[in-house]
Write an enzyme that holds these catalytic residues in place. Structure first.
Site, PDB file in Angstrom:
ATOM      1  N   LYS A 183      -0.840  58.127  20.670  1.00  0.00           N
ATOM      2  CA  LYS A 183       0.141  59.228  20.712  1.00  0.00           C
ATOM      3  C   LYS A 183      -0.270  60.262  21.767  1.00  0.00           C
ATOM      4  CE  LYS A 183       3.607  61.920  19.662  1.00  0.00           C
ATOM      5  NZ  LYS A 183       3.339  63.286  19.875  1.00  0.00           N
ATOM      6  N   ASN A 187       1.871  61.432  25.031  1.00  0.00           N
ATOM      7  CA  ASN A 187       2.189  62.798  25.437  1.00  0.00           C
ATOM      8  C   ASN A 187       1.752  63.068  26.872  1.00  0.00           C
ATOM      9  OD1 ASN A 187       3.022  63.046  22.805  1.00  0.00           O
ATOM     10  ND2 ASN A 187       2.184  65.086  22.545  1.00  0.00           N
ATOM     11  N   GLU A 190       4.284  61.654  28.926  1.00  0.00           N
ATOM     12  CA  GLU A 190       5.449  62.562  28.803  1.00  0.00           C
ATOM     13  C   GLU A 190       5.320  63.727  29.798  1.00  0.00           C
ATOM     14  OE1 GLU A 190       6.288  63.826  24.660  1.00  0.00           O
ATOM     15  OE2 GLU A 190       6.069  65.875  25.378  1.00  0.00           O
TER      16      GLU A 190
HETATM   17  C1  6PG Z   1       6.829  64.108  20.745  1.00  0.00           C
HETATM   18  C2  6PG Z   1       6.368  65.241  21.585  1.00  0.00           C
HETATM   19  C3  6PG Z   1       5.844  66.343  20.739  1.00  0.00           C
HETATM   20  C4  6PG Z   1       5.729  67.634  21.524  1.00  0.00           C
HETATM   21  C5  6PG Z   1       4.362  67.822  22.079  1.00  0.00           C
HETATM   22  C6  6PG Z   1       4.213  68.251  23.481  1.00  0.00           C
HETATM   23  O1  6PG Z   1       6.368  63.035  21.034  1.00  0.00           O
HETATM   24  O2  6PG Z   1       7.628  64.331  19.842  1.00  0.00           O
HETATM   25  O3  6PG Z   1       5.355  64.812  22.446  1.00  0.00           O
HETATM   26  O4  6PG Z   1       4.679  65.890  20.148  1.00  0.00           O
HETATM   27  O5  6PG Z   1       6.745  67.807  22.395  1.00  0.00           O
HETATM   28  O6  6PG Z   1       3.813  68.771  21.206  1.00  0.00           O
HETATM   29  O7  6PG Z   1       4.443  69.593  23.577  1.00  0.00           O
HETATM   30  P1  6PG Z   1       3.841  70.533  24.671  1.00  0.00           P
HETATM   31  O8  6PG Z   1       4.652  70.308  25.901  1.00  0.00           O
HETATM   32  O9  6PG Z   1       4.089  71.887  24.075  1.00  0.00           O
HETATM   33  O10 6PG Z   1       2.391  70.264  24.847  1.00  0.00           O
END
Ligand code: 6PG
Length: 477
Positions: A183, A187, A190
């Site tokens: 996970k 992120n 992401e």
């Molecule tokens: C998800 C997201 C979620 C959140 C993170 C990242 O997979 O649902 O990744 O976990 O958006 O906390 O957030 P930040 O950008 O604030 O670090």
């Protein structure tokens, strides 16, 4: 009294939505508990249809669970999580299952699993992605913990997970902290994906003169092709939003200082420890840091920066070049992320099926995209694939994009548009394909000042040059 087959502790938005999702699936009855009772009462009052068994105390909550007791903790990562785990562990019995569904640091999960498993209780760190809506309608779920715990937990999680092409977006990722590790990397990817899209937007706007609404239209188009993804889709929506107060594009009234909750930083820190270059992710994290350095940015003088303007003769060709640069950079970001998963798995003795990870990211999570089918195909064909970039499909995609990618990075640099993630992804690619790297010189430097030794290309052994002596070479091994 009838008992619940699953419980949720922590009823903030994510916890409430997950509890509602669980309660909406046939066969589930859901025990709920929150430290302050008002949240529990509000959830029950707002959703009389849901099959909840509400408790005011942790003892009642535990008593309301059927065995093996299974509880998902949805509280803020950190000390709060530890407190709930120990409260449950004191009351649970051998064979029961505690699930941490928060964004915990995987090393904390490994520690917690060691502690909790001493009592014969299973501890599962489960990454849950998809934000508030995903929690309610179907997230992507990345559980770690023992295989045995997954026998009970798997069907429950599969009942609430997103479904992609007929398959639930959940798999047993690996033991102890594997789920939270994956996970975390999700992120990190992401962050890179978001930064790359933001850089593409910036180029289209600054160099191409497109308005936010026009960029939104471009993204809508891109979303019909190989870039199809949730992040492209929501970016198009954000860019089309007009601020009700000023009538300006919303993006123009949002302060340009990006925040973060830390999972991107963890990804980079872990990758540094593992020696895995996740440069695209790192640049995305640093780009957020730079954006938030308001003191430095305010104090920056008006530099004469030597920029030259980016002349665009053919707008459609320009947009297509940016699209290709984005796609190639995105491939690199994912390749780096999957490399980090492989390295983390090797380090921690996890058997992580990379193709299965790509599959459970196809639905529910923030980075969901068609593209993940290609990644799952690549690892399906060859589980030992050294880098995603070397899979035929991705090799071809990169080759198709390479000239545009270079042009975009070069012209953005000339025009003074910051493209840290585009540029670092391109440099990573060039580093990977180089037959000789200047690392040889770095080894020479290290040997010069620190006698750190080097290896030779033409014979085995370890060598040192007597730099301050007669400069002859000695073998040191
Ligand atoms: C998800 C997201 C979620 C959140 C993170 C990242 O997979 O649902 O990744 O976990 O958006 O906390 O957030 P930040 O950008 O604030 O670090």
């Amino acid at each position: 009294m009838s008992k619940a087959n699953i419980g949720v502790v922590g009823l903030a938005v994510m916890g409430s939505n997950l509890a509602r999702n669980l309660a909406s699936r046939a066969g589930n009855s859901v025990a709920i508990y929150n430290r302050s009772v008002d949240k529990t009462e509000a959830l029950v009052a707002q959703h009389p249809e849901a099959n909840f068994i509400a408790s005011e105390t942790i003892d009642e909550f535990v008593a309301s669970l059927s065995t093996p007791r299974t509880a998902i903790i949805m509280v803020q990562a950190g000390a709060g999580t530890d407190a709930v785990i120990s409260a449950l562990a004191e009351r649970f019995e051998e064979g029961d299952i505690i699930v941490d569904g928060g964004n915990a640091l995987y090393t904390d999960t490994i520690r917690r699993e060691k502690e909790v498993s001493q009592k014969g209780i299973h501890f599962v760190g489960a990454g849950i992605s998809g934000g508030e809506e995903g929690a309610l309608k179907g997230p992507s779920i990345m559980p770690g913990g023992t295989k045995e715990s997954y026998e009970t937990l798997g069907p429950i999680l599969a009942s609430i997970a997103a479904v992609a092409e007929g398959e639930p977006c959940v798999t047993h990722v690996g033991t102890d902290g594997a789920g939270h590790f994956v996970k975390m990397i999700h992120n990190g990817i992401e962050y890179a994906d978001m930064q790359l899209i933001a850089e593409a937007y910036d180029i289209l706007r600054q160099a191409g003169g497109l308005s936010p609404m026009e960029v939104s239209g471009v993204l809508e188009n891109w979303n019909k092709g190989e870039l199809e993804s949730y992040l492209i889709e929501i970016t198009a929506e954000v860019l089309s939003q007009v601020d009700a107060k000023t009538g300006k594009p919303l993006v123009d009234v949002i302060l340009d200082a990006a925040g973060s909750k830390g999972t991107g930083v963890w990804t980079v820190q872990s990758a540094l420890d593992l020696g895995t270059p996740v440069s695209g992710i790192a640049e995305a994290v640093f780009a957020r840091s730079l954006s938030s350095q308001s003191a430095q940015r305010k104090a920056a003088p008006t530099f004469s920066a030597g920029t030259t303007s980016w002349d665009i003769a053919d707008q459609a060709a320009f947009i297509e070049s940016v699209r290709k640069a984005l796609y190639a950079s995105k491939i690199v970001a994912y390749a780096q992320g999957f490399d980090a998963i492989r390295a983390g798995a090797a380090e921690n003795n996890w058997e992580i099926n990379l193709g299965a990870v790509a599959k459970i990211w196809r639905g529910g999570c923030i980075i969901r995209a068609q593209f993940l089918n290609r990644i799952s195909d690549a690892y399906g064909k060859n589980e030992q694939l050294v880098s995603l970039l070397f899979d035929d499909y991705f090799t071809k995609a990169i080759e198709d994009a390479a000239a545009s990618w270079r042009e975009v990075v070069a012209k953005a640099s000339l025009a003074g548009i910051p493209v840290p993630a585009f540029a670092s992804s391109l440099s990573y690619f060039d580093g990977l394909r180089a037959t000789r790297l200047p690392a040889a010189l770095v080894q020479g430097q290290r040997d010069f000042f620190g006698a750190h030794t080097y290896k030779r290309v033409d014979m085995p052994g370890t060598f040192h040059t007597l730099w301050s002596g007669d400069k002859s070479e000695i073998r040191t091994d």
